[in-house]
Write an enzyme that holds these catalytic residues in place. Structure first.
Site, PDB file in Angstrom:
ATOM      1  N   GLU A   1       0.818  -1.198   0.000  1.00  0.00           N
ATOM      2  CA  GLU A   1       0.000   0.000   0.000  1.00  0.00           C
ATOM      3  C   GLU A   1       0.854   1.252   0.000  1.00  0.00           C
ATOM      4  O   GLU A   1       1.960   1.275   0.548  1.00  0.00           O
ATOM      5  CB  GLU A   1      -0.941   0.003   1.215  1.00  0.00           C
ATOM      6  CG  GLU A   1      -2.016  -1.073   1.094  1.00  0.00           C
ATOM      7  CD  GLU A   1      -2.959  -1.117   2.283  1.00  0.00           C
ATOM      8  OE1 GLU A   1      -2.722  -0.381   3.255  1.00  0.00           O
ATOM      9  OE2 GLU A   1      -3.931  -1.880   2.221  1.00  0.00           O
TER      10      GLU A   1
ATOM     11  N   CYS B   1       3.379   8.560   0.990  1.00  0.00           N
ATOM     12  CA  CYS B   1       3.828   7.610   2.003  1.00  0.00           C
ATOM     13  C   CYS B   1       3.985   6.262   1.299  1.00  0.00           C
ATOM     14  O   CYS B   1       2.998   5.701   0.818  1.00  0.00           O
ATOM     15  CB  CYS B   1       2.797   7.528   3.124  1.00  0.00           C
ATOM     16  SG  CYS B   1       3.197   6.308   4.381  1.00  0.00           S
TER      17      CYS B   1
ATOM     18  N   CYS C   1      -0.212   6.400   7.735  1.00  0.00           N
ATOM     19  CA  CYS C   1       1.161   5.939   7.478  1.00  0.00           C
ATOM     20  C   CYS C   1       1.756   5.280   8.692  1.00  0.00           C
ATOM     21  O   CYS C   1       1.596   5.753   9.812  1.00  0.00           O
ATOM     22  CB  CYS C   1       2.022   7.122   7.067  1.00  0.00           C
ATOM     23  SG  CYS C   1       1.771   7.576   5.365  1.00  0.00           S
TER      24      CYS C   1
ATOM     25  N   CYS D   1       6.123  -4.797  15.739  1.00  0.00           N
ATOM     26  CA  CYS D   1       5.487  -3.739  16.527  1.00  0.00           C
ATOM     27  C   CYS D   1       4.039  -4.145  16.822  1.00  0.00           C
ATOM     28  O   CYS D   1       3.259  -4.374  15.900  1.00  0.00           O
ATOM     29  CB  CYS D   1       5.520  -2.422  15.767  1.00  0.00           C
ATOM     30  SG  CYS D   1       7.179  -1.922  15.267  1.00  0.00           S
TER      31      CYS D   1
ATOM     32  N   CYS E   1       6.222  -7.027   6.860  1.00  0.00           N
ATOM     33  CA  CYS E   1       7.289  -6.407   7.647  1.00  0.00           C
ATOM     34  C   CYS E   1       8.004  -7.467   8.470  1.00  0.00           C
ATOM     35  O   CYS E   1       7.385  -8.414   8.948  1.00  0.00           O
ATOM     36  CB  CYS E   1       6.712  -5.334   8.572  1.00  0.00           C
ATOM     37  SG  CYS E   1       7.985  -4.370   9.421  1.00  0.00           S
TER      38      CYS E   1
ATOM     39  N   SER F   1      10.840   6.114  14.816  1.00  0.00           N
ATOM     40  CA  SER F   1       9.630   5.763  15.566  1.00  0.00           C
ATOM     41  C   SER F   1      10.066   5.395  16.978  1.00  0.00           C
ATOM     42  O   SER F   1      10.542   4.286  17.212  1.00  0.00           O
ATOM     43  CB  SER F   1       8.916   4.582  14.897  1.00  0.00           C
ATOM     44  OG  SER F   1       8.465   4.949  13.618  1.00  0.00           O
ATOM     45  N   LEU F   2       9.905   6.323  17.892  1.00  0.00           N
ATOM     46  CA  LEU F   2      10.427   6.132  19.243  1.00  0.00           C
ATOM     47  C   LEU F   2       9.376   5.539  20.182  1.00  0.00           C
ATOM     48  O   LEU F   2       9.571   4.481  20.774  1.00  0.00           O
ATOM     49  CB  LEU F   2      10.945   7.473  19.789  1.00  0.00           C
ATOM     50  CG  LEU F   2      11.730   7.419  21.093  1.00  0.00           C
ATOM     51  CD1 LEU F   2      12.994   6.587  20.959  1.00  0.00           C
ATOM     52  CD2 LEU F   2      12.078   8.836  21.568  1.00  0.00           C
ATOM     53  N   HIS F   3       8.270   6.239  20.341  1.00  0.00           N
ATOM     54  CA  HIS F   3       7.081   5.786  21.095  1.00  0.00           C
ATOM     55  C   HIS F   3       7.288   5.618  22.600  1.00  0.00           C
ATOM     56  O   HIS F   3       6.324   5.614  23.348  1.00  0.00           O
ATOM     57  CB  HIS F   3       6.493   4.500  20.510  1.00  0.00           C
ATOM     58  CG  HIS F   3       6.220   4.582  19.042  1.00  0.00           C
ATOM     59  ND1 HIS F   3       5.662   5.698  18.445  1.00  0.00           N
ATOM     60  CD2 HIS F   3       6.459   3.705  18.036  1.00  0.00           C
ATOM     61  CE1 HIS F   3       5.560   5.489  17.134  1.00  0.00           C
ATOM     62  NE2 HIS F   3       6.041   4.309  16.860  1.00  0.00           N
TER      63      HIS F   3
ATOM     64  N   GLY G   1       6.713  -2.100   5.988  1.00  0.00           N
ATOM     65  CA  GLY G   1       8.108  -2.521   6.037  1.00  0.00           C
ATOM     66  C   GLY G   1       9.018  -1.569   6.796  1.00  0.00           C
ATOM     67  O   GLY G   1       8.666  -0.427   7.084  1.00  0.00           O
TER      68      GLY G   1
ATOM     69  N   ASN H   1      -4.571   5.673  15.241  1.00  0.00           N
ATOM     70  CA  ASN H   1      -5.748   5.179  14.523  1.00  0.00           C
ATOM     71  C   ASN H   1      -5.911   3.718  14.909  1.00  0.00           C
ATOM     72  O   ASN H   1      -5.212   2.853  14.384  1.00  0.00           O
ATOM     73  CB  ASN H   1      -5.501   5.328  13.012  1.00  0.00           C
ATOM     74  CG  ASN H   1      -6.770   5.176  12.200  1.00  0.00           C
ATOM     75  OD1 ASN H   1      -7.870   5.234  12.733  1.00  0.00           O
ATOM     76  ND2 ASN H   1      -6.610   4.989  10.908  1.00  0.00           N
TER      77      ASN H   1
ATOM     78  N   CYS I   1       0.895  -2.248  15.172  1.00  0.00           N
ATOM     79  CA  CYS I   1       0.884  -2.000  13.734  1.00  0.00           C
ATOM     80  C   CYS I   1       0.223  -3.135  12.963  1.00  0.00           C
ATOM     81  O   CYS I   1       0.552  -4.309  13.162  1.00  0.00           O
ATOM     82  CB  CYS I   1       2.323  -1.810  13.249  1.00  0.00           C
ATOM     83  SG  CYS I   1       2.457  -1.509  11.490  1.00  0.00           S
TER      84      CYS I   1
END
Length: 346
Positions: free
Chosen positions: A94, A107, A339, A118, A114, A220-222, A165, A296, A121
């Site tokens: 996508e 994006c 994204c 995570c 992947c 991407s820390l989070h 990915g 989301n 995701c």
């Protein structure tokens, strides 16, 4: 005996020129074909209208163009467009076009599925089937540029590698794609308009710095608390925060380029003062900015949107520390396009 034809886009311009010389033709014919393949985005040899029919038949006999096809296109009320992209072997990835007042951003995906895990995701629920080739990444960008011109009356302005990915797990192909995207013989985009987003593969961040890349880096820390981060993204046990921090410090020393931290806040996971303080501290190591991302949800599981009051607390703490931060609202909610958490709906 049937032999599998080679994808002509796997050849360099010099190799295509050599092919024509070997066929008794002029080398410049290779330049014409190369231009059709990249800057003109030809889907087939028949598209190459300034080349003789005999030459097109010759190309057809020896090569294929494994071009992507936009299988389905979903339009959101906010102007976001999600593409389900079919690859030559039938697999689907996508890509998303995200318009704002001043820009349109592509994006794009770098892998089918992947290789990471995570927990929040949707893509991580699909096993990694294969890496995308440079041409398949490039084609996604070309398709979104065309959609941007058609639906928003302007060319594509920015690219983020935040689709399916982990880009740094497909490093050679991502680099070749960016080389083509930024080349005058490709799309001629500035590398400063490209952002590669990683989940924090430390050794590859160092490699990018050594390779003196000119594009932007997002991480991407989070969470800046080891235990919490490992819970959100279990693979990060292999890339501890100390190691990530050192890699990012190395990146900044080599490139002098600020880092963007992508940071989703979830209810009951990273929505307390301890989490906020840890992020502020981590941000002080290297010049950076922070995108706080509205989540989301992909189901009714443990990962749910945080209270808006917590988002405000993050913004206030970062602002007080002199760190630039903004909230990135989820786009295309009505078509399930966001994204970094793209779900395969094929």
């Amino acid at each position: 005996m049937n032999t599998v034809k080679k994808d002509i886009r796997s050849l360099t311009k010099e190799q295509i020129r050599d092919f024509f010389v070997a066929q008794g033709d002029k080398a410049f014919r290779g330049n014409q074909v190369y231009e059709w393949l990249w800057s003109k985005g030809a889907h087939s040899f028949d598209d190459m209208t300034n080349i003789s029919k005999e030459t097109r038949i010759l190309l057809e006999q020896h090569f294929v163009i494994n071009h992507i096809q936009v299988d389905t296109m979903q339009h959101s009320n906010d102007g976001t467009i999600k593409n389900a992209v079919r690859l030559h072997d039938g697999l689907i990835v996508e890509s998303v076009l995200i318009p704002t007042e001043k820009r349109t951003t592509a994006c794009v995906s770098s892998q089918v599925g992947c290789s990471l895990d995570c927990n929040f995701c949707a893509t991580a629920r699909l096993k990694r089937m294969r890496n995308l080739g440079p041409d398949e990444i490039y084609d996604q960008v070309v398709a979104i540029d065309q959609e941007s011109r058609l639906y928003h009356n302007r060319p594509l302005s920015n690219i983020v590698f935040m689709g399916m990915g982990e880009p740094l797990m497909n490093y050679p192909n991502v680099m070749k794609a960016i080389e083509k995207i930024t080349s005058d013989e490709g799309l001629g985009m500035s590398p400063k308009r490209i952002t590669v987003s990683t989940s924090g593969v430390s050794k590859m961040i160092r490699k990018m710095a050594d390779d003196e890349v000119k594009f932007n880096l997002a991480v991407s820390l989070h969470s800046a608390i080891e235990e919490t981060r490992n819970k959100i993204m279990p693979f990060t046990k292999s890339f501890p925060l100390q190691e990530l921090r050192e890699a990012l410090e190395y990146w900044y020393r080599k490139t002098k380029s600020k880092i963007t931290y992508e940071y989703v806040v979830w209810k009951g996971i990273n929505d307390d003062k301890k989490a906020i303080d840890a992020l502020v501290k981590f941000c002080k190591y290297v010049p950076c900015k922070v995108n706080i991302i509205e989540y989301n949800p992909i189901d009714d599981g443990e990962f749910q949107q945080a209270d808006p009051v917590v988002i405000d607390a993050y913004l206030k703490a970062l602002d007080n520390a002199g760190i630039v931060a903004k909230v990135r609202r989820s786009r295309g909610k009505d078509i399930d396009a966001a994204c970094g958490q793209l779900a395969n709906k094929s």
